[in-house]
Design a protein around this motif. Sequence first.
Motif, PDB file in Angstrom:
ATOM      1  N   GLY A 306       0.818  -1.213   0.000  1.00  0.00           N
ATOM      2  CA  GLY A 306       0.000   0.000   0.000  1.00  0.00           C
ATOM      3  C   GLY A 306       0.851   1.262   0.000  1.00  0.00           C
ATOM      4  O   GLY A 306       0.545   2.232  -0.703  1.00  0.00           O
ATOM      5  N   VAL A 307       1.928   1.235   0.776  1.00  0.00           N
ATOM      6  CA  VAL A 307       2.831   2.392   0.849  1.00  0.00           C
ATOM      7  C   VAL A 307       3.447   2.662  -0.514  1.00  0.00           C
ATOM      8  O   VAL A 307       3.514   3.804  -0.981  1.00  0.00           O
ATOM      9  CB  VAL A 307       3.935   2.141   1.910  1.00  0.00           C
ATOM     10  N   VAL A 308       3.885   1.592  -1.178  1.00  0.00           N
ATOM     11  CA  VAL A 308       4.525   1.724  -2.480  1.00  0.00           C
ATOM     12  C   VAL A 308       3.491   2.117  -3.547  1.00  0.00           C
ATOM     13  O   VAL A 308       3.737   3.010  -4.368  1.00  0.00           O
ATOM     14  CB  VAL A 308       5.238   0.398  -2.876  1.00  0.00           C
ATOM     15  N   LEU A 309       2.321   1.496  -3.484  1.00  0.00           N
ATOM     16  CA  LEU A 309       1.258   1.821  -4.449  1.00  0.00           C
ATOM     17  C   LEU A 309       0.852   3.290  -4.330  1.00  0.00           C
ATOM     18  O   LEU A 309       0.616   3.958  -5.351  1.00  0.00           O
ATOM     19  CB  LEU A 309       0.040   0.915  -4.210  1.00  0.00           C
ATOM     20  N   LEU A 310       0.784   3.797  -3.122  1.00  0.00           N
ATOM     21  CA  LEU A 310       0.416   5.202  -2.932  1.00  0.00           C
ATOM     22  C   LEU A 310       1.456   6.123  -3.573  1.00  0.00           C
ATOM     23  O   LEU A 310       1.112   7.073  -4.288  1.00  0.00           O
ATOM     24  CB  LEU A 310       0.258   5.513  -1.438  1.00  0.00           C
ATOM     25  N   GLN A 311       2.723   5.803  -3.366  1.00  0.00           N
ATOM     26  CA  GLN A 311       3.784   6.620  -3.965  1.00  0.00           C
ATOM     27  C   GLN A 311       3.670   6.583  -5.490  1.00  0.00           C
ATOM     28  O   GLN A 311       3.710   7.617  -6.145  1.00  0.00           O
ATOM     29  CB  GLN A 311       5.154   6.102  -3.500  1.00  0.00           C
ATOM     30  N   ARG A 312       3.516   5.390  -6.045  1.00  0.00           N
ATOM     31  CA  ARG A 312       3.461   5.269  -7.514  1.00  0.00           C
ATOM     32  C   ARG A 312       2.214   5.943  -8.077  1.00  0.00           C
ATOM     33  O   ARG A 312       2.268   6.603  -9.116  1.00  0.00           O
ATOM     34  CB  ARG A 312       3.504   3.796  -7.909  1.00  0.00           C
ATOM     35  N   SER A 313       1.076   5.790  -7.385  1.00  0.00           N
ATOM     36  CA  SER A 313      -0.171   6.359  -7.897  1.00  0.00           C
ATOM     37  C   SER A 313      -0.191   7.881  -7.775  1.00  0.00           C
ATOM     38  O   SER A 313      -0.703   8.570  -8.667  1.00  0.00           O
ATOM     39  CB  SER A 313      -1.365   5.771  -7.155  1.00  0.00           C
ATOM     40  N   LEU A 342      -7.918  12.992   2.182  1.00  0.00           N
ATOM     41  CA  LEU A 342      -6.743  12.212   2.584  1.00  0.00           C
ATOM     42  C   LEU A 342      -5.576  12.437   1.623  1.00  0.00           C
ATOM     43  O   LEU A 342      -4.412  12.406   2.019  1.00  0.00           O
ATOM     44  CB  LEU A 342      -7.083  10.714   2.629  1.00  0.00           C
ATOM     45  N   SER A 343      -5.911  12.690   0.354  1.00  0.00           N
ATOM     46  CA  SER A 343      -4.851  12.895  -0.640  1.00  0.00           C
ATOM     47  C   SER A 343      -4.036  14.154  -0.346  1.00  0.00           C
ATOM     48  O   SER A 343      -2.854  14.218  -0.690  1.00  0.00           O
ATOM     49  CB  SER A 343      -5.444  12.993  -2.041  1.00  0.00           C
ATOM     50  N   ILE A 344      -4.691  15.158   0.251  1.00  0.00           N
ATOM     51  CA  ILE A 344      -3.949  16.385   0.590  1.00  0.00           C
ATOM     52  C   ILE A 344      -2.807  16.042   1.538  1.00  0.00           C
ATOM     53  O   ILE A 344      -1.662  16.457   1.366  1.00  0.00           O
ATOM     54  CB  ILE A 344      -4.883  17.426   1.246  1.00  0.00           C
ATOM     55  N   ARG A 347      -0.198  13.663  -0.262  1.00  0.00           N
ATOM     56  CA  ARG A 347       0.646  14.399  -1.200  1.00  0.00           C
ATOM     57  C   ARG A 347       1.721  15.189  -0.454  1.00  0.00           C
ATOM     58  O   ARG A 347       2.861  15.266  -0.894  1.00  0.00           O
ATOM     59  CB  ARG A 347      -0.217  15.375  -2.010  1.00  0.00           C
ATOM     60  N   PHE A 348       1.335  15.732   0.707  1.00  0.00           N
ATOM     61  CA  PHE A 348       2.277  16.487   1.524  1.00  0.00           C
ATOM     62  C   PHE A 348       3.383  15.579   2.054  1.00  0.00           C
ATOM     63  O   PHE A 348       4.570  15.859   1.904  1.00  0.00           O
ATOM     64  CB  PHE A 348       1.525  17.176   2.682  1.00  0.00           C
ATOM     65  N   ILE A 349       2.978  14.446   2.660  1.00  0.00           N
ATOM     66  CA  ILE A 349       3.973  13.516   3.236  1.00  0.00           C
ATOM     67  C   ILE A 349       4.869  12.939   2.137  1.00  0.00           C
ATOM     68  O   ILE A 349       6.073  12.798   2.309  1.00  0.00           O
ATOM     69  CB  ILE A 349       3.258  12.340   3.950  1.00  0.00           C
ATOM     70  N   TYR A 350       4.271  12.618   1.004  1.00  0.00           N
ATOM     71  CA  TYR A 350       5.013  11.933  -0.064  1.00  0.00           C
ATOM     72  C   TYR A 350       5.747  12.883  -1.014  1.00  0.00           C
ATOM     73  O   TYR A 350       6.542  12.416  -1.831  1.00  0.00           O
ATOM     74  CB  TYR A 350       4.054  11.069  -0.894  1.00  0.00           C
ATOM     75  N   ALA A 351       5.464  14.183  -0.906  1.00  0.00           N
ATOM     76  CA  ALA A 351       6.027  15.119  -1.895  1.00  0.00           C
ATOM     77  C   ALA A 351       7.502  14.864  -2.208  1.00  0.00           C
ATOM     78  O   ALA A 351       7.866  14.716  -3.381  1.00  0.00           O
ATOM     79  CB  ALA A 351       5.805  16.566  -1.458  1.00  0.00           C
ATOM     80  N   ALA A 368       8.455  26.652  10.303  1.00  0.00           N
ATOM     81  CA  ALA A 368       7.319  26.862  11.206  1.00  0.00           C
ATOM     82  C   ALA A 368       5.983  26.700  10.473  1.00  0.00           C
ATOM     83  O   ALA A 368       4.966  26.354  11.067  1.00  0.00           O
ATOM     84  CB  ALA A 368       7.414  28.238  11.846  1.00  0.00           C
ATOM     85  N   GLU A 369       5.998  26.953   9.165  1.00  0.00           N
ATOM     86  CA  GLU A 369       4.769  26.879   8.364  1.00  0.00           C
ATOM     87  C   GLU A 369       4.538  25.476   7.826  1.00  0.00           C
ATOM     88  O   GLU A 369       3.444  25.134   7.378  1.00  0.00           O
ATOM     89  CB  GLU A 369       4.884  27.805   7.136  1.00  0.00           C
ATOM     90  N   TYR A 370       5.650  24.704   7.863  1.00  0.00           N
ATOM     91  CA  TYR A 370       5.668  23.428   7.179  1.00  0.00           C
ATOM     92  C   TYR A 370       4.546  22.508   7.645  1.00  0.00           C
ATOM     93  O   TYR A 370       4.458  22.144   8.810  1.00  0.00           O
ATOM     94  CB  TYR A 370       7.034  22.773   7.422  1.00  0.00           C
ATOM     95  N   GLY A 371       3.679  22.128   6.735  1.00  0.00           N
ATOM     96  CA  GLY A 371       2.618  21.175   7.037  1.00  0.00           C
ATOM     97  C   GLY A 371       1.364  21.784   7.648  1.00  0.00           C
ATOM     98  O   GLY A 371       0.323  21.150   7.688  1.00  0.00           O
TER      99      GLY A 371
END
Length: 446
Positions: A306-313, A342-344, A347-351, A368-371
């Motif tokens: 799932g982790v890998v599929l999310l990155q690829r997708s 959830l995609s927001i 996308r942030f974590i995986y950017a 300080a603004e990050y995330g």
Amino acid sequence: MSEPLDPERDRLSARIGRVAQVGANMGGAAAAYAAARLTGGDDARIAKAIRDALGKSKGPLMKVAQLVATIPELLPDAYADEFRKLQSHAPAMGWPFVDRRMRTELGADWKKKFEFFEQEAAHAASLGQVHRAITKAGDEVACKLQYPDMASAVEADIGQLKTLLNLFKTMDNTIDSSEAIEEVSERLREELDYAREANHMRLFGAMLADAPAHVPVPQADLCTKRLITMTWLSGRGLLHYIDADQETRNRIAALLFTVWWGPMTRYAVIHGDPHLGNYSFTDDAAALNLLDFGCVRIFPPRFVEGVVLLQRSLKSGDRDGVAHAFEIWGFKSLTNELIDALSIWARFIYAPLIDDRVRTIADGVKPAEYGRREVSEVRRRLKTLGPVLIPREFVFMDRAALGLGAAFLHLKAELNFAQMFEESVGAFDVDALAARQSAALADAGL
Ligand SMILES: Nc1ncnc2c1ncn2[C@@H]1O[C@H](COP(=O)(O)OP(=O)(O)O)[C@@H](O)[C@H]1O
Ligand SMILES: [Mg+2]
């Protein structure tokens, strides 16, 4: 029990008493919260009241609160900020007490098993303390010795944790943390079992055998359920390198990446506590010393798929793939709106993992603004869609990702994280991973 009067023992029962006291204070904090709600009081004040209540705990609860504070989904900002200020002040066991504890663990003649044993603790641990010693064979070792009666202290803390998270749930109904609580509780209970921790250590030793990393080796004849005797690893903490040249900082970040994501992508195992005290670097920063195997998560192999599929997708913009990945992660009742929300976050974590170029983690965003924007946007959407059930596997995966991300931010590392991820995953094959995992677990006695 006809134990002689022992001031240490008294101090310890006082400590356990204080844990109970925190319970009472938490009740007070809950009341303060209810009152504030009625009178329109603000979050920051309630947060401070809760921190004051928690601050009286000298037990592992501190660690839990700090840990919970690093999982941004679980707590509103004002609370997370207060919780991060908590410091652990567990009282040390004095020498007579240590002597008695060691007798219980290794027998009346325990001193004969060491060439030298430093009477004063070298470090505090959350459930005990660490002493430096030298074995008869002349090896320098660390002895992590657990305080007595920690099982009841941990159970008390789990109770507090539940009260606390339920309090937040009534306050902000965007997140259903019931599975997350079970996950954290399970890891906390595991942490009591030092025999299991020694096996985790063996597992990491094997998984990282070819990596530029050192893992302590437990010495079986000097280990019990409440004592781990392991090779002593010395090194310098991350903060020592914060002003080093770019190349050194990059090297350190790459080491962290390899040590954390290698075991995950190849064995579906993660070290769930990337705290500054839990790793250090050898003098020239050529290798990483990994410590503290009390909080290790062994995932079902499919979760990594799932982790890998999310990155690829995410990378290819495949919306169905993203939805399928969330399903594998364990998210339930996935509507289109929920997938978008959830995609927001995803996308942030995986950017950094989908952006195939050399970059910093923040890529120009102020730390300080990050995330912040992403978290508040997801929260805003979940207000109408939620509460969303956080799958239990998400907790330590997220915790590790954010812990490492924070270290990369501190280091201002400039790396091609996407490429490092691809190399780490290789040609992903879930069956091969499952076979590798079960062999490694069996070898480590898990
Ligand atoms: N093998 C070791 N060699 C040297 N120092 C160690 C070793 N193991 C632990 N320590 C020190 O003791 C501290 C507490 O141990 P740790 O395993 O992290 O306990 P806890 O699970 O309570 O966080 C560590 O932060 C580190 O400074
Ligand atoms: Mg630790």
